[in-house]
Enzyme design. Structure first.
Site: not given
Ligand code: F6R
Length: 608
Positions: A2, A27, A74, A100-101, A481, A485, A488, A504, A603
């Site tokens: 948010c 956000r 969000w 937000n929260g 990782e 990617k 997501e 396994h 984000k």
């Molecule tokens: C994946 C991604 C998330 C963040 C996670 C932690 O691309 O962006 O998995 O890495 O939400 O966020 P931060 O680093 O801001 O604590």
């Protein structure tokens, strides 16, 4: 999670609020809305979906006024529909709230307020705040907000407007970030700095428990006990262009390309070659680096993956036992750490609720806490005992890219620094590693300048329903990782696996045409990837192999090969992740997905 904006000044508020929301849309983007004061009325405009829907609505039904608040959502409580979109109004429609929260006791508050005759129009937790504030309001908005928050449990970053007060609006925070901006044409509020950059670089971070009153040319702050406080503003170095796409079609692609610079920014002022040394004394006193018996790295998502990769460096270079924990699990686990274990919280945003909670828990247990963070002044950096910044600039794409390599760089430096402080790393070895690190930006540049056929590979795999990423040792976290990617942004189910584990279990999944991304870059275990590739091929899988110049023989059987410039094994993850980011990016583009705003994600995850 948010985004909130607010403005009071001498300009039309609507355009400023919408521009701020555009810069905060990473956000959350389930719905958006603004409330602007005009005379004694609150004009409300809300729409479901991304910001263009709100922009269209405002064209059709414009609002005028120089004071307003806005929100991009969000969804947590209540589906993404217009009634649940913020701002929320009280019964008399003369108080508007954006939030937000999560208000954890909203059910009981709602019941109580309903019994008093308040009528609710949404399913959100936020709406109780509008009614609570209304119930306390007797002409002093700040006082009413303070009283209302005295009844609310949970987390909030919020902004409140009263139709009866054209001279101010109120903001308050607890566990959810808010920044005030002091500009020439007014005073601004936002959840994050990028929204303020077109107007001002003079900012004040609101801290937990604080309430602020924003007027056209001044702000007033109160602490958690209601005492007035003064805080000097700060000038931040980011500029507005850093939060723009700079000609790239998406922020994610821009941020992938920025990595050559952001990695260099993160290490260059902290290392010297003659004599070889790492200077992190400002981030972690040598005494602590020498004394800690153990390191525990904590983070979520991509930041957790950075920790998993860095474990190898702490063990290899500094000879320190190292645990890596997912923050949301760590906070509820009861495991014993050695006294004085250094707990390192890794977070791009510095606002992730689970990482924050894990660090607070560690601090309460008297462990020294270090934050590795990208956002200056964020909550994690204020809570931690020490901070090691990554200098990546604002990361706007929801899928983290440059922050990941910034974190890897910072953690590599930290491991070298600890090794240097403890005498586990000799001069020539240190020199070799620092030299290798200094080659990374050019290697990324070189790689990004040439065509490696990644777009064509993306076309080839875009129809897949599932993919497997395999890597060994330090390349296993990269496999995780790469898979994250792809999941997501391209919505393809993907798993990262240690290559040796494939037989396994996961090998059962391999069928004709299934993409398997094999990380066979130069390392002491590179050759072992050869048999994994053979095993996948024998079962009809489609192998996309990542290798290094000189390693082509190992990946001979692969269907597609991406060749990277040679780098010392220790620093190679900083480069190897780049093709994985690009593969996910181009696959998402090929599928027509919204790369910068993938579905269901936000984000900065400020709720548990
Ligand atoms: C994946 C991604 C998330 C963040 C996670 C932690 O691309 O962006 O998995 O890495 O939400 O966020 P931060 O680093 O801001 O604590």
């Amino acid at each position: 999670m948010c985004g909130i904006v607010g403005y009071i000044g001498d300009q039309e508020a609507a355009g400023i609020l919408v521009e701020g929301l555009r810069r905060l849309e990473y956000r959350g983007y389930d719905s958006a809305g603004i409330a602007v004061l005009n005379g004694g009325d609150i004009q409300l405009r809300r729409s479901v979906g991304k910001l263009p829907a709100l922009i269209d609505l405002l064209k059709e039904k414009p609002v005028h006024g120089t004071l307003g608040v806005g929100h991009t959502r969000w969804a947590t409580h209540g589906s993404p529909c217009e009634e649940n979109a913020h701002p929320h109004l009280c019964c008399k429609e003369n108080i508007a709230v954006v939030h937000n929260g999560i208000i954890e006791n909203y059910v009981e508050l709602r019941k109580e307020l309903s019994e008093q005759g308040h009528r609710f129009k949404s399913q959100t937790d936020t709406e109780v705040l509008a009614h609570l504030i209304e119930s306390f309001y007797t002409g002093d908005l700040a006082a009413a907000v303070r009283q209302a928050l005295g009844r609310a449990q949970g987390s909030y970053g919020l902004a409140v407007v009263s139709a009866e007060d054209r001279e101010r609006f109120i903001a308050a925070r607890k566990d959810s970030p808010l920044v005030l901006g002091l500009g020439e044409r007014g005073t601004y509020l936002a959840s994050d700095v990028p929204a303020l950059l077109p107007y001002t670089r003079e900012i004040i971070y609101l801290q937990d428990g604080e309430i602020a009153e924003l007027r056209r040319d001044a702000v007033q702050l109160w602490d958690a006990h209601g005492q007035p406080i003064t805080r000097n503003s700060e000038i931040i170095s980011w500029d507005a262009a850093m939060a723009e796409k700079a000609g790239f079609p998406h922020f994610m692609l821009k941020e992938i390309h920025e990595q050559r610079a952001t990695i260099a920014n993160t290490f260059k002022s902290r290392v010297s070659l003659e004599p070889p040394a790492v200077h992190l004394e400002d981030s972690l006193p040598v005494k602590i680096a020498q004394a800690v018996p153990r390191v525990c790295l904590v983070g979520c998502g991509t930041s957790y993956h950075a920790g998993l990769a860095a474990r190898h460096w702490f063990e290899e270079l500094a000879h320190i036992p190292c645990d890596v924990e997912i923050a949301s699990e760590y906070r509820y686990r009861r495991f014993s750490k050695d006294r004085n274990t250094l707990v390192v919280g890794i977070s791009q945003s510095g606002e992730t609720a689970d990482t924050l909670a894990a660090l607070r828990e560690s601090k309460a247990q008297r462990f020294p806490v270090l934050a590795v963070c990208n956002v200056l002044g964020s909550t994690i950096t204020r809570d931690a005992d020490h901070t090691l910044y990554t200098y990546c600039g604002p990361e706007i794409g929801v899928a983290s890219t440059k922050a990941f390599t910034g974190q890897l760089t910072a953690l590599f430096l930290l491991a070298l620094y600890m090794g240097q402080s403890r005498g586990t790393i000799g001069r020539s070895q240190l020199y070799r590693h620092l030299k290798a690190l200094s080659h990374v930006p050019a290697a990324i540049h070189h790689f990004l300048e040439s065509d490696h056929g990644i777009e064509a590979i993306a076309q080839d795999i875009q129809g897949a329903s599932s993919a497997l990423y395999l890597g060994r040792q330090i390349n296993f976290p990269l496999a995780l990782e790469g898979a994250l990617k792809l999941k997501e942004i391209a919505y393809i189910h993907a798993e990262g696996y240690p290559a040796g584990e494939m037989k396994h279990g996961p090998i059962a999944l391999i069928e004709k045409g299934m993409p398997v991304i094999a990380l066979a870059v130069n390392s002491r275990v590179q050759e072992k990837m050869r048999s994994n590739i053979e095993e996948v091929k024998a079962r009809g899988g489609k192998v996309i192999a990542l290798t290094t110049e000189g390693g082509l023989d190992t990946v001979r059987k692969a269907d597609h090969v991406i060749t990277l410039p040679f780098l010392n094994e220790e620093v190679s993850p900083l480069l190897s992740v780049v093709p994985l980011q690009l593969l996910a990016y181009y696959t998402a583009v090929a599928k027509g997905c919204d790369v910068d705003q993938p579905r269901n994600l936000a984000k900065s995850v400020t709720v548990e």
